[in-house]
Structures are given as C-alpha cells and as structure tokens.
Design an enzyme around this catalytic site. Structure first.
Site, PDB file in Angstrom:
ATOM      1  N   GLY A  16       0.793  -1.225   0.000  1.00  0.00           N
ATOM      2  CA  GLY A  16       0.000   0.000   0.000  1.00  0.00           C
ATOM      3  C   GLY A  16       0.824   1.273   0.000  1.00  0.00           C
ATOM      4  N   ASN A  18       1.552   3.072  -2.504  1.00  0.00           N
ATOM      5  CA  ASN A  18       0.885   4.040  -3.391  1.00  0.00           C
ATOM      6  C   ASN A  18      -0.351   4.642  -2.734  1.00  0.00           C
ATOM      7  OD1 ASN A  18       2.263   4.141  -6.174  1.00  0.00           O
ATOM      8  ND2 ASN A  18       2.345   1.995  -5.553  1.00  0.00           N
ATOM      9  N   MET A  94      -4.126  -7.159  -6.829  1.00  0.00           N
ATOM     10  CA  MET A  94      -3.592  -8.312  -7.558  1.00  0.00           C
ATOM     11  C   MET A  94      -4.665  -9.311  -7.971  1.00  0.00           C
ATOM     12  SD  MET A  94      -0.581  -7.379  -7.846  1.00  0.00           S
ATOM     13  CE  MET A  94       0.262  -8.812  -8.503  1.00  0.00           C
ATOM     14  N   ILE A  96      -7.754 -10.049 -10.789  1.00  0.00           N
ATOM     15  CA  ILE A  96      -8.310  -9.577 -12.065  1.00  0.00           C
ATOM     16  C   ILE A  96      -9.801  -9.330 -11.903  1.00  0.00           C
ATOM     17  CG2 ILE A  96      -8.792 -10.299 -14.440  1.00  0.00           C
ATOM     18  CD1 ILE A  96      -6.066 -11.771 -14.356  1.00  0.00           C
ATOM     19  N   LEU A  97     -10.253  -8.203 -12.434  1.00  0.00           N
ATOM     20  CA  LEU A  97     -11.676  -7.847 -12.358  1.00  0.00           C
ATOM     21  C   LEU A  97     -12.367  -8.246 -13.656  1.00  0.00           C
ATOM     22  CD1 LEU A  97     -10.974  -4.405 -10.759  1.00  0.00           C
ATOM     23  CD2 LEU A  97     -12.313  -6.211  -9.660  1.00  0.00           C
ATOM     24  N   HIS A 113       0.595   0.255 -13.340  1.00  0.00           N
ATOM     25  CA  HIS A 113       1.294  -0.971 -13.766  1.00  0.00           C
ATOM     26  C   HIS A 113       2.794  -0.674 -13.909  1.00  0.00           C
ATOM     27  CE1 HIS A 113       1.782  -4.865 -15.645  1.00  0.00           C
ATOM     28  NE2 HIS A 113       2.553  -4.284 -16.538  1.00  0.00           N
ATOM     29  N   ASP A 149      -4.346  -5.272 -18.456  1.00  0.00           N
ATOM     30  CA  ASP A 149      -3.351  -4.207 -18.700  1.00  0.00           C
ATOM     31  C   ASP A 149      -3.409  -3.656 -20.125  1.00  0.00           C
ATOM     32  OD1 ASP A 149      -2.436  -4.595 -16.078  1.00  0.00           O
ATOM     33  OD2 ASP A 149      -0.994  -6.120 -16.696  1.00  0.00           O
TER      34      ASP A 149
END
Ligand code: GRF
Length: 221
Positions: A16, A18, A94, A96-97, A113, A149
């Site tokens: 965390g 960022n 981490m 994927i949606l 990314h 991405d």
C-alpha cells in the site's frame, strides 16, 4: 472555479505504498480528493494500516468468502457504490476484475502498472525488462477494460535501466516514481482534465496520441 472534491475508492492487495502516497498528498493539500473506502482482497495486506491510520473505512473482501470471480466483483462493486466512489484506483490490486465490473466502472477505473505499456503486461515485469536487455523501463497508469493491462494509457514515467540493476534495484528505484506518477495523474482527474472517450484518453478535451510523460519536476511534459 474550484472543482468539487473527487471521491475515490482505492483497491489494494499488498504494502500500500501508493495508497500512502495518495494519503500524504491529500494531507499536504496537493490533491482535492477524498478516499471514501479502501478495499483489500487480503486481510493481511500491510497497506490496510495506512488506511486505518488515516481514518479511511476499509473492507476486506476475500476470495475465501467469495470464491467465484463474479460474486467477488459484485461484493467489491457494492461497497464502492455504497461509498459513492466517483473514481476507482487499483493501487497494487492483484486480482483480475471481470467484464461486468470493468464495464460498470468504464472510464472511472484506473490501474498503476510497473512497465511502459503496452510492453510487459502481466506479472514479473522487472525480470522481463532485464532479460530483454532494455535500456529503460517505467510505470504506466491506464484506464481498465476487460483485457489485462490493455486499456488506454493515460500517463507514464520512465527510468533508465542501469548496468548493475537486478529486479530488486529496479523496483526500488521505480517505486518513488510510481508514487509521483499516481499523485500527478489522480490530480488530473481531480481537476477534470482527463476523461475517457471512445476507447481513448481525452486530455483537456482532446484525444492524446501518446501517454502523458511525467517530467523530473513532477509535472507532465
Ligand atoms: C506497484 O509496483 C504497482 O505498479 C503494482 O503493484 C505495486 C503496488 O505497490 N501494480 P504498493 O502496494 O502500492 O506498495
């Protein structure tokens, strides 16, 4: 005219740093942003402490409770909606949606990314940069669509690859640059300067042909 405060949900899985950079920028009044919720898919994510210290509500939504992607995504979307988030920031998230989620938040969902997209989508970017013998690398912030991405790239920051670099040293040098890139890019959203239109990035109302490049002074070139 002063813009109203943008409401963001931040999704994390790990340290965390960022998220912390965003919190610091808000505290220094660099960003007119309110983080209305932090969502982690891991209860042990170290970044949760940054949210708690800043008094930001946290939801841990684990795949142990929601093993299917759709139900997991729905649970995340529900807490974001209840928090009335305008912008959703994937900051080291981490998981994927799925397409329903990315469609629902189309144009309001961004990801950080650690590569110069479209190069090195996916994991292990530092080693792949080193193996390829690239002379530079960097980080990108892009709108998220259903393909990993692959959404339109909003902004990038570049760093040189040095002769003695390994994956750890690259990551250590890129980290602080990622923080600057994230804060500067979120600021564009706060100021209403960036939008999504027809699969592209609109900056000050015009489609950009190349991602915005962050300069050494922390502003875009
Ligand atoms: C960053 O390197 C980002 O590029 C990647 O995950 C990392 C998150 O780091 N998507 P942190 O959890 O914010 O420290």
């Amino acid at each position: 005219m002063k813009q109203s405060c943008l409401r963001a949900g931040v999704l994390i899985s790990g340290t965390g740093s960022n998220l912390k950079a965003l919190i610091n920028a808000i505290d220094c009044q660099q960003l007119n942003l309110k983080i209305v919720r932090v969502v982690s898919n891991r209860g042990d994510a170290a970044g949760i402490k940054h949210a708690k210290l800043a008094g930001i509500p946290v939801s841990v939504i684990s795949k142990l409770d929601f093993p299917e992607r759709q139900s997991h995504d729905n649970a995340v979307a529900d807490v974001l909606q209840k928090s009335d988030a305008d912008l959703v920031i994937l900051a080291g998230y981490m998981r994927i949606l799925g397409e329903d989620f990315t469609n629902r938040y189309c144009g309001r969902l961004i990801n950080l990314h650690p590569s110069l997209l479209p190069l090195y989508k996916g994991l292990d970017t530092y080693n792949r940069v080193l193996q390829a013998g690239d002379s530079e690398t960097g980080a990108s912030i892009h709108f998220v669509n259903a393909d990993l991405d692959s959404g339109a790239v909003i902004s990038q920051v570049k760093i040189p690859v040095l002769p003695d670099d390994d994956a750890l040293s690259l990551r250590a040098r890129l980290g602080p640059m990622e923080h600057r890139l994230l804060v500067a890019t979120v600021k564009l959203f706060c100021n209403g300067l960036v939008q999504y239109g027809n699969g592209a990035v609109l900056y000050r109302g015009r489609e950009i042909a190349q991602p915005l490049q962050l300069g050494n002074d922390g502003s875009f070139l």
